[in-house]
Structures are given as C-alpha cells and as structure tokens.
Design a protein around this motif. Sequence first.
Motif, PDB file in Angstrom:
ATOM      1  N   LEU A 196       0.746  -1.221   0.185  1.00 37.91           N
ATOM      2  CA  LEU A 196      -0.070   0.347  -0.084  1.00 37.91           C
ATOM      3  C   LEU A 196       1.097   1.721   0.373  1.00 37.91           C
ATOM      4  O   LEU A 196       0.221   2.402  -0.628  1.00 37.91           O
ATOM      5  CB  LEU A 196      -0.882  -0.163   1.206  1.00 37.91           C
ATOM      6  CG  LEU A 196      -1.725  -1.424   0.699  1.00 37.91           C
ATOM      7  CD1 LEU A 196      -2.820  -1.115   2.531  1.00 37.91           C
ATOM      8  CD2 LEU A 196      -3.375  -0.423  -0.026  1.00 37.91           C
ATOM      9  N   ALA A 204       2.359  -1.682 -12.893  1.00 35.70           N
ATOM     10  CA  ALA A 204       1.486  -0.560 -12.171  1.00 35.70           C
ATOM     11  C   ALA A 204       0.367  -0.971 -12.089  1.00 35.70           C
ATOM     12  O   ALA A 204      -0.508  -0.298 -11.411  1.00 35.70           O
ATOM     13  CB  ALA A 204       1.499   0.805 -13.094  1.00 35.70           C
ATOM     14  N   GLU A 210       9.399  -0.257  -5.817  1.00 34.62           N
ATOM     15  CA  GLU A 210       8.313   0.535  -6.586  1.00 34.62           C
ATOM     16  C   GLU A 210       7.376  -1.499  -7.032  1.00 34.62           C
ATOM     17  O   GLU A 210       8.385  -1.769  -6.866  1.00 34.62           O
ATOM     18  CB  GLU A 210       8.050   1.147  -7.848  1.00 34.62           C
ATOM     19  CG  GLU A 210       9.417   0.837  -8.681  1.00 34.62           C
ATOM     20  CD  GLU A 210      10.194   1.097  -9.596  1.00 34.62           C
ATOM     21  OE1 GLU A 210       9.517   1.295 -10.664  1.00 34.62           O
ATOM     22  OE2 GLU A 210      10.300   2.732  -9.722  1.00 34.62           O
ATOM     23  N   LEU A 211       6.938  -0.621  -6.749  1.00 30.17           N
ATOM     24  CA  LEU A 211       5.838  -2.092  -7.613  1.00 30.17           C
ATOM     25  C   LEU A 211       6.003  -2.490  -8.672  1.00 30.17           C
ATOM     26  O   LEU A 211       6.716  -1.517 -10.107  1.00 30.17           O
ATOM     27  CB  LEU A 211       4.244  -1.431  -7.715  1.00 30.17           C
ATOM     28  CG  LEU A 211       3.120  -0.840  -5.818  1.00 30.17           C
ATOM     29  CD1 LEU A 211       2.005  -0.558  -7.031  1.00 30.17           C
ATOM     30  CD2 LEU A 211       3.068  -2.350  -5.394  1.00 30.17           C
ATOM     31  N   GLY A 237      -0.408  -1.586  -8.219  1.00 29.16           N
ATOM     32  CA  GLY A 237      -1.935  -0.661  -7.786  1.00 29.16           C
ATOM     33  C   GLY A 237      -3.499  -0.834  -7.924  1.00 29.16           C
ATOM     34  O   GLY A 237      -3.961  -0.370  -6.842  1.00 29.16           O
ATOM     35  N   LYS A 238      -3.270  -1.204  -9.305  1.00 27.93           N
ATOM     36  CA  LYS A 238      -5.381  -0.636  -9.678  1.00 27.93           C
ATOM     37  C   LYS A 238      -5.486  -2.428  -8.914  1.00 27.93           C
ATOM     38  O   LYS A 238      -7.020  -1.875  -8.201  1.00 27.93           O
ATOM     39  CB  LYS A 238      -5.066  -0.592 -10.888  1.00 27.93           C
ATOM     40  CG  LYS A 238      -4.449   0.281 -11.979  1.00 27.93           C
ATOM     41  CD  LYS A 238      -4.715   0.011 -13.252  1.00 27.93           C
ATOM     42  CE  LYS A 238      -4.017   1.382 -14.604  1.00 27.93           C
ATOM     43  NZ  LYS A 238      -4.030   0.950 -15.381  1.00 27.93           N
ATOM     44  N   LEU A 263      -5.029  -3.628  -5.920  1.00 30.99           N
ATOM     45  CA  LEU A 263      -5.266  -3.221  -4.458  1.00 30.99           C
ATOM     46  C   LEU A 263      -5.738  -2.213  -4.697  1.00 30.99           C
ATOM     47  O   LEU A 263      -7.248  -2.232  -3.680  1.00 30.99           O
ATOM     48  CB  LEU A 263      -3.232  -2.486  -3.915  1.00 30.99           C
ATOM     49  CG  LEU A 263      -2.601  -3.446  -3.882  1.00 30.99           C
ATOM     50  CD1 LEU A 263      -1.156  -3.122  -3.415  1.00 30.99           C
ATOM     51  CD2 LEU A 263      -2.275  -4.481  -3.218  1.00 30.99           C
ATOM     52  N   ASP A 264      -5.797  -1.080  -5.466  1.00 31.51           N
ATOM     53  CA  ASP A 264      -6.987  -0.070  -5.128  1.00 31.51           C
ATOM     54  C   ASP A 264      -8.961  -1.318  -5.303  1.00 31.51           C
ATOM     55  O   ASP A 264      -9.963  -0.891  -4.509  1.00 31.51           O
ATOM     56  CB  ASP A 264      -7.041   0.642  -6.660  1.00 31.51           C
ATOM     57  CG  ASP A 264      -6.691   2.206  -6.458  1.00 31.51           C
ATOM     58  OD1 ASP A 264      -5.982   2.023  -5.285  1.00 31.51           O
ATOM     59  OD2 ASP A 264      -5.624   2.597  -7.289  1.00 31.51           O
ATOM     60  N   LYS A 280       1.857   2.073  -3.801  1.00 29.85           N
ATOM     61  CA  LYS A 280       1.177   1.981  -4.249  1.00 29.85           C
ATOM     62  C   LYS A 280       1.117   3.769  -4.598  1.00 29.85           C
ATOM     63  O   LYS A 280       1.088   3.530  -5.808  1.00 29.85           O
ATOM     64  CB  LYS A 280      -0.591   1.677  -3.579  1.00 29.85           C
ATOM     65  CG  LYS A 280      -1.564   1.933  -4.808  1.00 29.85           C
ATOM     66  CD  LYS A 280      -2.950   1.404  -4.176  1.00 29.85           C
ATOM     67  CE  LYS A 280      -2.932   2.631  -2.970  1.00 29.85           C
ATOM     68  NZ  LYS A 280      -3.635   3.444  -3.328  1.00 29.85           N
ATOM     69  N   ASP A 281       1.884   4.371  -3.772  1.00 31.37           N
ATOM     70  CA  ASP A 281       1.618   6.041  -4.373  1.00 31.37           C
ATOM     71  C   ASP A 281       2.379   6.638  -4.899  1.00 31.37           C
ATOM     72  O   ASP A 281       2.855   7.042  -5.915  1.00 31.37           O
ATOM     73  CB  ASP A 281       0.866   6.830  -3.473  1.00 31.37           C
ATOM     74  CG  ASP A 281      -0.620   6.160  -2.632  1.00 31.37           C
ATOM     75  OD1 ASP A 281      -1.299   6.018  -4.059  1.00 31.37           O
ATOM     76  OD2 ASP A 281      -1.024   5.645  -1.567  1.00 31.37           O
TER      77      ASP A 281
END
Length: 109
Positions: free
Chosen positions: A27, A79, A75-76, A82-83, A85-86, A30-31
């Motif tokens: 998490l 990308a 970093e992830l 991250g999506k 996880l969202d 993610k950003d």
Amino acid sequence: MDLMTRVSVLSRFGHALSDETRTQVLLALKDTPRYPAELADALGVTRQKLSNHLACLRGCGLVVAVPDGRRSRYELADANIGKALDDLLHVVLAVDPTCCPASTSEDCC
C-alpha cells in the motif's frame, strides 16, 4: 522472467497479502516508490524485518529494486498491481466472526 499461470499469480498475490506488514509495504508503494529505511520508519518495523518482507515481495514478483546511486529504491513491479490493490480496497466482506474471530487467526476460513 517466467510466465506464470493465472492461479500461480493469484496465489503469490494472496501470499503477499496474507501478512499485514507486506500488505502495508504494498500500500505504501502503491502511491510512490520508497527507500527501505523510509519504509521501515513509516511502518514502525526494523530494517531487518522490512528487508525480509521486501525479499518475499521481490520473490513473488510484486516489487522491484531500482538502483539509485549507492541505494535501492523500491516500487511496484507493474502499475496494474496498484490498480488491483485499489480494487481490493473497495471490496466489502461479510465476515463471520464465529469462523474468523481474529484477522491473524491461523484457523480462519
């Protein structure tokens, strides 16, 4: 890099998310990419503990270490992680407390 089956990908993702510290790392990444010392401080864990979790996440293919001078930034790996996880953060669970009395229970259904 080996191409993995869908089941294997989801199993690795599930394994990563099965630990609260690894989930917090994902998490946090993610950003924005982060350095290990910064992550350890933000999560309130030792650098050694964080290092073990980062190794696990690298092994699962979820994070990568990017050389940055004498340090490495994490970093992830994609990308889309991250999506995902969202998307998972928007899932509403109907938990049966008699089946899963604690989030860390080994006997959870």
